[in-house]
Write a protein that holds these residues in place. Structure first.
Motif, short mmCIF file in Angstrom:
data_model
loop_
_atom_site.label_atom_id
_atom_site.label_comp_id
_atom_site.label_asym_id
_atom_site.label_seq_id
_atom_site.Cartn_x
_atom_site.Cartn_y
_atom_site.Cartn_z
N VAL A 29 0.85 -1.20 0.00
CA VAL A 29 0.00 0.00 0.00
C VAL A 29 0.88 1.25 0.00
CG1 VAL A 29 -1.64 1.33 1.38
CG2 VAL A 29 -1.99 -1.11 1.05
N MET A 30 1.94 1.24 0.82
CA MET A 30 2.84 2.39 0.85
C MET A 30 3.55 2.58 -0.49
SD MET A 30 2.34 3.85 3.66
CE MET A 30 3.64 5.04 3.57
N ASP A 31 3.85 1.47 -1.16
CA ASP A 31 4.49 1.53 -2.48
C ASP A 31 3.57 2.20 -3.50
OD1 ASP A 31 6.48 1.09 -4.32
OD2 ASP A 31 5.91 -0.97 -4.72
N ILE A 32 2.31 1.84 -3.47
CA ILE A 32 1.34 2.45 -4.39
C ILE A 32 1.17 3.93 -4.09
CG2 ILE A 32 -1.10 2.46 -5.05
CD1 ILE A 32 -1.06 -0.58 -4.69
N LEU A 33 1.07 4.28 -2.80
CA LEU A 33 0.92 5.69 -2.44
C LEU A 33 2.15 6.50 -2.82
CD1 LEU A 33 -0.82 5.38 1.05
CD2 LEU A 33 -1.83 6.07 -1.12
N MET A 34 3.34 5.91 -2.65
CA MET A 34 4.57 6.60 -3.02
C MET A 34 4.61 6.83 -4.53
SD MET A 34 8.47 5.29 -2.87
CE MET A 34 8.11 4.16 -4.21
N SER A 35 4.24 5.81 -5.31
CA SER A 35 4.29 5.99 -6.76
C SER A 35 3.25 7.01 -7.22
CB SER A 35 4.08 4.65 -7.46
OG SER A 35 2.78 4.15 -7.24
N LEU A 36 2.08 7.05 -6.59
CA LEU A 36 1.09 8.07 -6.95
C LEU A 36 1.59 9.47 -6.60
CD1 LEU A 36 -2.29 6.46 -5.88
CD2 LEU A 36 -1.59 7.10 -8.17
N GLY A 37 2.21 9.61 -5.44
CA GLY A 37 2.74 10.91 -5.05
C GLY A 37 3.86 11.37 -5.96
N LEU A 38 4.78 10.46 -6.28
CA LEU A 38 5.87 10.83 -7.19
C LEU A 38 5.35 11.18 -8.57
CD1 LEU A 38 8.61 8.21 -6.24
CD2 LEU A 38 8.71 10.68 -5.93
N TRP A 39 4.36 10.43 -9.04
CA TRP A 39 3.79 10.74 -10.35
C TRP A 39 3.13 12.12 -10.32
CZ3 TRP A 39 -1.27 11.69 -11.87
CH2 TRP A 39 -1.44 11.84 -13.25
N PHE A 40 2.42 12.41 -9.24
CA PHE A 40 1.70 13.69 -9.16
C PHE A 40 2.67 14.87 -9.14
CE2 PHE A 40 -0.46 17.09 -6.83
CZ PHE A 40 -1.58 17.24 -7.63
N PHE A 41 3.79 14.72 -8.39
CA PHE A 41 4.70 15.85 -8.25
C PHE A 41 5.76 15.91 -9.34
CE2 PHE A 41 3.25 15.56 -3.78
CZ PHE A 41 2.75 16.84 -3.69
N ILE A 42 6.10 14.77 -9.97
CA ILE A 42 7.20 14.76 -10.93
C ILE A 42 6.74 14.41 -12.34
CG2 ILE A 42 9.40 13.64 -11.52
CD1 ILE A 42 9.84 13.16 -8.56
N GLY A 43 5.89 13.38 -12.47
CA GLY A 43 5.71 12.77 -13.77
C GLY A 43 4.51 13.14 -14.58
N ARG A 44 3.71 14.11 -14.15
CA ARG A 44 2.52 14.44 -14.94
C ARG A 44 2.93 15.00 -16.30
NH1 ARG A 44 -1.18 18.21 -11.55
NH2 ARG A 44 0.84 19.00 -10.96
N GLY A 45 2.41 14.41 -17.33
CA GLY A 45 2.70 14.86 -18.68
C GLY A 45 3.92 14.21 -19.31
N ASP A 46 4.68 13.44 -18.55
CA ASP A 46 5.88 12.77 -19.07
C ASP A 46 5.57 11.29 -19.21
OD1 ASP A 46 8.36 12.08 -19.86
OD2 ASP A 46 9.38 12.61 -18.00
N THR A 47 5.64 10.78 -20.43
CA THR A 47 5.23 9.40 -20.68
C THR A 47 6.16 8.39 -20.02
OG1 THR A 47 4.36 10.12 -22.82
CG2 THR A 47 4.65 7.77 -22.49
N MET A 48 7.46 8.61 -20.08
CA MET A 48 8.39 7.64 -19.49
C MET A 48 8.24 7.57 -17.98
SD MET A 48 9.94 5.67 -21.37
CE MET A 48 10.99 4.88 -20.19
N MET A 49 8.08 8.72 -17.33
CA MET A 49 7.91 8.72 -15.88
C MET A 49 6.58 8.06 -15.50
SD MET A 49 10.60 9.88 -14.64
CE MET A 49 10.73 10.82 -13.17
N THR A 50 5.56 8.26 -16.32
CA THR A 50 4.28 7.62 -16.06
C THR A 50 4.42 6.10 -16.13
OG1 THR A 50 3.10 9.52 -16.95
CG2 THR A 50 1.87 7.47 -16.83
N ILE A 51 5.16 5.61 -17.12
CA ILE A 51 5.38 4.16 -17.24
C ILE A 51 6.16 3.63 -16.05
CG2 ILE A 51 6.58 2.41 -18.60
CD1 ILE A 51 5.82 4.04 -21.10
N VAL A 52 7.22 4.35 -15.65
CA VAL A 52 8.04 3.91 -14.51
C VAL A 52 7.22 3.87 -13.23
CG1 VAL A 52 9.97 4.59 -13.04
CG2 VAL A 52 10.24 4.62 -15.50
N PHE A 53 6.46 4.92 -12.96
CA PHE A 53 5.66 4.95 -11.74
C PHE A 53 4.51 3.95 -11.81
CE2 PHE A 53 7.20 9.53 -11.34
CZ PHE A 53 8.30 9.13 -10.62
N GLY A 54 4.01 3.66 -13.00
CA GLY A 54 3.00 2.62 -13.15
C GLY A 54 3.56 1.25 -12.81
N ILE A 55 4.79 0.98 -13.22
CA ILE A 55 5.43 -0.31 -12.88
C ILE A 55 5.66 -0.41 -11.38
CG2 ILE A 55 7.56 -1.64 -13.15
CD1 ILE A 55 7.63 -0.60 -16.06
#
Length: 69
Positions: free
Chosen positions: A25-51
């Protein structure tokens, strides 16, 4: 005569399944937070945080299987 407390784990045993589920659960929350603050609009970061989020789902499933054992 032993006292029956209704707990499934022995005294002093680490609840591995529950810890794995909490880490998932903490892993999912961390990836959502990182995506929200870093990866919005960037396809590669979205794929990495999705994995990373999918690995969190795997940890939750594996922890659930450990609890059923």
């Amino acid at each position: 005569m032993k006292r029956q407390l209704g707990l499934s784990s022995r005294r002093g045993q680490i609840p591995v399944g529950t810890l794995m589920m909490m880490v998932g659960v903490m892993d999912i929350l961390m990836s959502l937070g990182l995506w929200f603050f870093i990866g919005r609009g960037d396809t590669m970061m979205t794929i990495v945080f999705g994995i990373i989020g999918l690995s969190g789902l795997g940890l939750i499933g594996f922890g659930f299987m450990q609890n059923l054992k």
